[in-house]
Design a protein around this motif. Sequence first.
Motif, PDB file in Angstrom:
ATOM      1  N   VAL A 193      32.605 -13.399  -2.990  1.00 52.62           N
ATOM      2  CA  VAL A 193      32.822 -12.377  -1.949  1.00 52.62           C
ATOM      3  C   VAL A 193      34.282 -12.074  -1.620  1.00 52.62           C
ATOM      4  CG1 VAL A 193      30.595 -12.902  -0.873  1.00 52.62           C
ATOM      5  CG2 VAL A 193      32.677 -13.974   0.035  1.00 52.62           C
ATOM      6  N   ALA A 194      35.237 -12.874  -2.104  1.00 55.96           N
ATOM      7  CA  ALA A 194      36.642 -12.676  -1.689  1.00 55.96           C
ATOM      8  C   ALA A 194      37.123 -11.255  -1.982  1.00 55.96           C
ATOM      9  CB  ALA A 194      37.539 -13.705  -2.371  1.00 55.96           C
ATOM     10  N   SER A 195      36.631 -10.658  -3.054  1.00 55.50           N
ATOM     11  CA  SER A 195      37.115  -9.318  -3.417  1.00 55.50           C
ATOM     12  C   SER A 195      36.770  -8.271  -2.350  1.00 55.50           C
ATOM     13  CB  SER A 195      36.538  -8.898  -4.769  1.00 55.50           C
ATOM     14  OG  SER A 195      35.135  -8.854  -4.684  1.00 55.50           O
ATOM     15  N   LEU A 196      35.783  -8.556  -1.515  1.00 57.81           N
ATOM     16  CA  LEU A 196      35.446  -7.608  -0.438  1.00 57.81           C
ATOM     17  C   LEU A 196      36.592  -7.482   0.565  1.00 57.81           C
ATOM     18  CD1 LEU A 196      31.791  -8.766   0.502  1.00 57.81           C
ATOM     19  CD2 LEU A 196      32.409  -6.721  -0.780  1.00 57.81           C
ATOM     20  N   TYR A 197      37.449  -8.505   0.587  1.00 62.93           N
ATOM     21  CA  TYR A 197      38.475  -8.567   1.640  1.00 62.93           C
ATOM     22  C   TYR A 197      39.884  -8.601   1.058  1.00 62.93           C
ATOM     23  CZ  TYR A 197      34.095  -9.991   3.709  1.00 62.93           C
ATOM     24  OH  TYR A 197      32.777 -10.032   4.080  1.00 62.93           O
ATOM     25  N   SER A 198      40.051  -8.144  -0.173  1.00 65.59           N
ATOM     26  CA  SER A 198      41.332  -8.318  -0.858  1.00 65.59           C
ATOM     27  C   SER A 198      42.481  -7.595  -0.147  1.00 65.59           C
ATOM     28  CB  SER A 198      41.224  -7.859  -2.310  1.00 65.59           C
ATOM     29  OG  SER A 198      40.677  -6.568  -2.322  1.00 65.59           O
ATOM     30  N   ASP A 199      42.166  -6.547   0.630  1.00 61.87           N
ATOM     31  CA  ASP A 199      43.252  -5.818   1.295  1.00 61.87           C
ATOM     32  C   ASP A 199      43.414  -6.230   2.761  1.00 61.87           C
ATOM     33  OD1 ASP A 199      40.821  -4.855   2.112  1.00 61.87           O
ATOM     34  OD2 ASP A 199      41.448  -2.745   2.167  1.00 61.87           O
ATOM     35  N   MET A 200      42.822  -7.354   3.150  1.00 63.88           N
ATOM     36  CA  MET A 200      42.880  -7.738   4.566  1.00 63.88           C
ATOM     37  C   MET A 200      43.591  -9.070   4.741  1.00 63.88           C
ATOM     38  SD  MET A 200      38.975  -6.770   5.637  1.00 63.88           S
ATOM     39  CE  MET A 200      38.984  -7.874   7.009  1.00 63.88           C
ATOM     40  N   ASP A 201      44.335  -9.198   5.830  1.00 66.40           N
ATOM     41  CA  ASP A 201      44.922 -10.487   6.180  1.00 66.40           C
ATOM     42  C   ASP A 201      43.877 -11.233   7.017  1.00 66.40           C
ATOM     43  OD1 ASP A 201      46.187 -12.654   7.262  1.00 66.40           O
ATOM     44  OD2 ASP A 201      48.070 -11.591   7.633  1.00 66.40           O
ATOM     45  N   LEU A 202      43.287 -12.252   6.401  1.00 62.45           N
ATOM     46  CA  LEU A 202      42.118 -12.895   7.028  1.00 62.45           C
ATOM     47  C   LEU A 202      42.469 -13.674   8.297  1.00 62.45           C
ATOM     48  CD1 LEU A 202      40.378 -14.069   3.759  1.00 62.45           C
ATOM     49  CD2 LEU A 202      39.646 -12.222   5.273  1.00 62.45           C
ATOM     50  N   ARG A 203      43.769 -13.869   8.567  1.00 65.27           N
ATOM     51  CA  ARG A 203      44.127 -14.541   9.823  1.00 65.27           C
ATOM     52  C   ARG A 203      43.947 -13.594  11.005  1.00 65.27           C
ATOM     53  NH1 ARG A 203      49.989 -15.964   8.224  1.00 65.27           N
ATOM     54  NH2 ARG A 203      49.604 -13.904   7.358  1.00 65.27           N
ATOM     55  N   HIS A 204      43.990 -12.310  10.720  1.00 68.24           N
ATOM     56  CA  HIS A 204      43.903 -11.338  11.827  1.00 68.24           C
ATOM     57  C   HIS A 204      42.537 -10.682  11.953  1.00 68.24           C
ATOM     58  CE1 HIS A 204      48.035 -12.133  12.337  1.00 68.24           C
ATOM     59  NE2 HIS A 204      48.367 -11.619  11.175  1.00 68.24           N
ATOM     60  N   PHE A 205      41.815 -10.643  10.832  1.00 65.75           N
ATOM     61  CA  PHE A 205      40.484 -10.045  10.888  1.00 65.75           C
ATOM     62  C   PHE A 205      39.454 -11.141  11.010  1.00 65.75           C
ATOM     63  CE2 PHE A 205      42.925  -6.635   9.167  1.00 65.75           C
ATOM     64  CZ  PHE A 205      42.366  -5.520   9.743  1.00 65.75           C
ATOM     65  N   PHE A 206      39.363 -11.737  12.193  1.00 68.97           N
ATOM     66  CA  PHE A 206      38.404 -12.812  12.380  1.00 68.97           C
ATOM     67  C   PHE A 206      37.006 -12.218  12.518  1.00 68.97           C
ATOM     68  CE2 PHE A 206      35.831 -15.312  15.363  1.00 68.97           C
ATOM     69  CZ  PHE A 206      35.507 -16.323  14.487  1.00 68.97           C
TER      70      PHE A 206
END
Length: 318
Positions: free
Chosen positions: A305-318
Amino acid sequence: MIIRTTKDIPASEITDPLVFRERRKIIKAMLATMVAGTGIAPALADNNNSAWANLPKGDFSADLLTPTPAELIKNYTNYYEFAFNKQDSTKLAQNLRTDPWSVEISGEVENPGIFYLEDILRQQVLQERIYRFRCVEAWSMVVPWVGFSLGNLLKTVKPLSTAKFVKFTAVHQPDIMPRQRNNAMLEWPYVEGLRIDEAMHPLATLAVGMYGDILPKQNGAPLRLIVPWKYGFKNIKAIVKIELLKRPPITSWSQFAPKEYGFYANVNPAVSHPRWSQNSERQLGSGFFSPRRQTELFNGYGEQVASLYSDMDLRHFF
Ligand code: MTE
């Protein structure tokens, strides 16, 4: 391998119309076919309190997860419509009315409708899906769900190109749900949501069973969402409505405490809950002195699933 399943059972293989009158019979018929097929994981066969006992050992992948004992999964539940503690919610959930059950699917789709659960099951391929389940409260378990692909259901109503989000709404039965009656804590009914690409991902599941039987009421009967790379609260129980939307829905927990429970809620050991660390987890059933498990990004499903979020900084999109 993305989905852990012993064997896909096309619903067309169990076509006796009488069978479809009863949900339990549908699931049991499907499982009978599975047992006759490739065999079942020994971890399931070891669980001698269920129909899985004495099943033949078969051909399974080496990394198959060991399911948490059924009795633990059934007696340690979060179901806030009923109660705020895990034992009372389990007990009170037995009052839930689950028959008949229909699901409205509407919004940005070509073919909206209200569908009986049995009619939905008739069209879907039921699978056994053994997934890790990680609660935001830092406990975890492994559950052998029986369910089908959420994306496959959504495709049947033909989403429009304007459908960007999916909203799920749980049942409203205030006469038997004390917290709904008292308007306690959350806005009721319970609502959750996904982005459309998350919803279409093959790991996103609608569960109708567990441990080879229908879902226990306290675990979300008759139909619940399972998104194994997200925290447990995203996995909404007792779904009656699925809406495809242009905009993100307001979801129950992020409305209640936006700093603590985000819309995405992807399991992430690097982002602490404001009141505790998410770095490790207590595995239900692992014994009092067992070491805690190191929590994995996306609950261990990053490869998928990581590719679903490749353009997001996961520290901020909780
Ligand atoms: N769905 C509804 N309708 N109501 C709830 O209170 N609790 C959520 C989620 N789905 C909840 C719900 C939370 S906080 C968790 S951790 C999981 O269900 C718990 O699932 P379980 O009780 O099957 O372990």
